[in-house]
Design a protein around this motif. Structure first.
Motif: not given
Length: 77
Positions: A32-41, A43-51, A53-58
């Motif tokens: 998952i790419i957030a804000k065009g620069k942060f890459s998160i796995d 498969k990681s619930i902590l990583g996904v929750l750290s992003l 909510v309601e942000e556009p994600l790639e």
């Protein structure tokens, strides 16, 4: 296989859990790419929750899983 890029939006914790659960069943990497620069796995619930909510994600991945595609479709904005 060709890399797939899709835009999604996670609106709450339940949607995040649904995405991670589906991603964990896939035999390929999903990022998952957030804000065009942060890459998160994805498969990681902590990583996904750290992003947050309601942000556009790639999402970036290079495989196919019917269940995962159904979850992604439900999260597309």
């Amino acid at each position: 296989m060709k890399e797939t890029n899709k835009m999604i939006r996670i609106n709450d914790v339940e949607e995040a859990k649904k995405l991670v659960s589906a991603a964990m069943k896939c035999p390929f990497d999903i990022d998952i790419i957030a804000k065009g620069k942060f890459s998160i796995d994805a498969k990681s619930i902590l990583g996904v929750l750290s992003l947050g909510v309601e942000e556009p994600l790639e999402l970036k991945y290079d495989g196919f899983d019917e269940n995962f595609e159904a979850v992604v479709l439900s999260l597309q904005s």
